[in-house]
Design a protein around this motif. Structure first.
Motif, short mmCIF file in Angstrom:
data_model
loop_
_atom_site.label_atom_id
_atom_site.label_comp_id
_atom_site.label_asym_id
_atom_site.label_seq_id
_atom_site.Cartn_x
_atom_site.Cartn_y
_atom_site.Cartn_z
N SER A 147 0.83 -1.20 0.00
CA SER A 147 0.00 0.00 0.00
C SER A 147 0.88 1.26 0.00
O SER A 147 1.72 1.43 -0.88
N SER B 84 -0.03 -4.26 -3.81
CA SER B 84 -1.11 -3.26 -3.80
C SER B 84 -0.56 -1.85 -3.56
O SER B 84 -1.07 -1.12 -2.72
N HIS C 121 -4.50 7.38 -4.12
CA HIS C 121 -5.13 7.12 -2.83
C HIS C 121 -5.02 8.44 -2.08
O HIS C 121 -3.93 8.83 -1.64
N HIS D 250 -1.40 -6.93 -7.53
CA HIS D 250 -2.55 -6.07 -7.26
C HIS D 250 -3.83 -6.86 -7.54
O HIS D 250 -3.80 -7.86 -8.25
N ASP E 251 -9.62 -3.93 -6.16
CA ASP E 251 -9.09 -3.07 -5.08
C ASP E 251 -9.75 -1.69 -5.20
O ASP E 251 -9.44 -0.91 -6.10
N VAL F 188 -6.90 1.35 -3.43
CA VAL F 188 -5.81 1.77 -4.30
C VAL F 188 -6.04 1.12 -5.66
O VAL F 188 -5.79 -0.08 -5.81
N GLU G 96 -9.23 -7.57 -3.34
CA GLU G 96 -9.48 -6.24 -2.78
C GLU G 96 -8.15 -5.61 -2.35
O GLU G 96 -7.13 -5.81 -3.01
N HIS G 97 -8.17 -4.87 -1.25
CA HIS G 97 -6.92 -4.26 -0.76
C HIS G 97 -6.36 -5.10 0.38
O HIS G 97 -5.89 -4.58 1.39
#
Length: 300
Positions: A153, A190, A200, A237, A241, A244, A272-273
């Motif tokens: 992230s 991610s 983000h 990734h 998501d 992000v 997802e994230h």
């Protein structure tokens, strides 16, 4: 019974002896500080929102299983907090199963009231961490030219920054100046990359503040910083998501292809994230095997 308890005690200390806490900066050498005394603030278990100074936590495999490779793990948290447990320790323990030494970095967050120039605080800490591990590699039985980073992230954004920004912001002098701050490879999970259309917004605001100029947005969008000197990088990734967008990884990968950087990208339909050590689908969980094979292909 006493013998059983003794074995448990030995196992307990053997387990935690692998987790060595290391200050990144020697006393009086931490740059970009107002000299404030700060308390560690833990928002909830596993999430820190404030630290006094950067620290590394070493997770070392058994010597008999240890490779020459090491990875510095950079936890995410939107540049607001550090997910040091789920986004740090869990990755370290997994890397140990591959024979890879791992160091989880708790870096100064740009929200810290102690920072004079907040946008370079995290970068100074990861640069200093890379120098420290390279300088002391021999004591851990690792190679100074096999040091990578793993960022998740917003930690992925910081990993991309240290991969591409060659200016040394550590202000360390003497023989420290000869040690490179650029990692040998990068694993981005991610990652936050773009500070423009696909940003983000929390990460961008926490690092750079409100009302950011277009020039600043371009400067800190890491796809714009990739060059032929960017280290080999693999990206993971999820298409779904919503925190992000996957285009962050796509833009970075496109920049690496353009600059002929050794790179790979894997976009999973679900995840997802939350791509991590435990994943919701078997397909997404394959990222760990793909990462392991990629490292082996690079002779790590």
């Amino acid at each position: 019974m006493k013998k059983f308890i003794l074995i448990l005690i030995i196992c307990f200390f053997n387990h935690f002896s692998a987790q060595q806490k290391i200050p990144v900066w020697d006393r009086g050498q931490m740059p970009n500080s107002k000299g404030l005394k700060l308390e560690i603030k833990e928002e909830k278990e596993g999430r820190i929102t404030q630290i006094q100074e950067a620290e590394l936590f070493a997770f070392l495999p058994a010597k008999e299983e240890r490779k020459k490779t090491a990875v510095i793990i950079i936890p995410g948290g939107g540049y607001h907090h550090l997910t040091y447990d789920l986004g740090g320790y869990s990755y370290a323990k997994w890397l140990n199963t591959l024979g890879i030494s791992a160091f989880v970095l708790n870096y100064r967050l740009p929200t810290s009231p102690d920072l004079k120039q907040k946008e370079i605080g995290p970068l100074q800490d990861i640069q200093a961490a890379i120098k420290y591990i390279r300088k002391n590699a021999q004591q851990w039985g690792i190679s100074p030219d096999q040091i990578g980073v793993l960022g998740t992230s917003a930690g992925g954004h910081l990993a991309a920054m240290v991969s591409n920004i060659s200016t040394d912001y550590t202000e360390l002098k003497g023989d420290w100046e000869t040690i490179s701050t650029i990692p040998d490879f990068a694993i981005l999970v991610s990652p936050v990359i773009d500070f423009g259309v696909f940003a983000h917004k929390g990460s961008r605001t926490n690092l750079l503040g409100e009302n950011i100029s277009e020039e600043k947005i371009k400067e800190f969008s890491m796809q714009n910083r990739v060059t032929a000197k960017t280290p080999p990088t693999i990206l993971f990734h999820a298409q779904d998501d919503n925190a992000v967008p996957m285009m962050n990884s796509v833009l970075y990968y496109q920049a690496m292809i353009k600059n002929k950087v050794k790179s790979a990208i894997f976009i999973f339909p679900k995840g997802e994230h939350n791509i991590g050590i435990s994943n919701k689908t078997a397909l997404t969980d394959n990222w760990k095997k793909l990462c392991e094979d990629w490292l082996k292909n690079l002779s790590y």
